[in-house]
Design a protein around this motif. Structure first.
Motif, PDB file in Angstrom:
ATOM      1  N   MET A   8      45.094  41.660  40.060  1.00 23.16           N
ATOM      2  CA  MET A   8      44.314  40.136  40.427  1.00 23.16           C
ATOM      3  C   MET A   8      43.827  39.959  41.848  1.00 23.16           C
ATOM      4  N   THR A   9      42.759  39.621  41.909  1.00 24.98           N
ATOM      5  CA  THR A   9      42.222  39.695  43.247  1.00 24.98           C
ATOM      6  C   THR A   9      42.098  38.079  43.506  1.00 24.98           C
ATOM      7  N   GLU A  53      45.218  40.991  46.777  1.00 21.65           N
ATOM      8  CA  GLU A  53      45.343  41.610  45.665  1.00 21.65           C
ATOM      9  C   GLU A  53      46.664  42.112  45.136  1.00 21.65           C
ATOM     10  N   GLU A  74      48.885  35.740  34.351  1.00 16.62           N
ATOM     11  CA  GLU A  74      47.494  35.165  34.795  1.00 16.62           C
ATOM     12  C   GLU A  74      47.741  33.656  34.912  1.00 16.62           C
ATOM     13  N   LEU A  86      39.687  35.134  41.891  1.00 14.10           N
ATOM     14  CA  LEU A  86      38.289  35.794  41.660  1.00 14.10           C
ATOM     15  C   LEU A  86      38.295  36.792  40.673  1.00 14.10           C
ATOM     16  N   GLU A  87      39.195  37.503  40.292  1.00 11.29           N
ATOM     17  CA  GLU A  87      38.970  38.603  39.358  1.00 11.29           C
ATOM     18  C   GLU A  87      40.410  38.909  38.830  1.00 11.29           C
ATOM     19  N   THR A  89      41.712  42.176  36.214  1.00 11.72           N
ATOM     20  CA  THR A  89      41.369  43.210  35.398  1.00 11.72           C
ATOM     21  C   THR A  89      42.551  43.909  34.678  1.00 11.72           C
TER      22      THR A  89
END
Length: 93
Positions: A8-9, A53, A74, A86-87, A89
């Motif tokens: 996770m960013t 991150e 999340e 922001l992201e 994955t």
């Protein structure tokens, strides 16, 4: 055994110091590291004040259990961290 790597960013707008960054991240390591199926570490942007991150390694007996834990991480991160995700994955091994 099923394994997922969740990265996770997170953007921390207005953050001006590493001390403030630690406060805003709110003890992610302690919160998630207590769970026996989750390993967690800050994996990137270590010296940046305005970003962070984090990587979570999630292990479970079924892919459904691993997916559920990843979703829980999340959701909890988005609710509790004073920043913006922001992201996110996921990589399954």
């Amino acid at each position: 055994m099923h394994i997922a790597i969740l990265t996770m960013t997170i953007s921390l707008p207005g953050c001006r110091s590493l001390k403030e960054k630690r406060q805003r991240m709110g003890g992610l390591h302690e919160r998630f590291g207590r769970h026996p199926s989750i390993a967690v570490c800050e994996s990137g942007d270590l010296d940046r004040h305005d970003a962070s991150e984090w990587t979570f390694v999630v292990v479970g007996a079924s892919s459904r259990a691993v997916e559920s834990l990843c979703s829980e991480i999340e959701d909890k991160l988005q609710r509790t961290v004073d920043g913006r995700v922001l992201e996110a994955t996921r990589e399954f091994l």
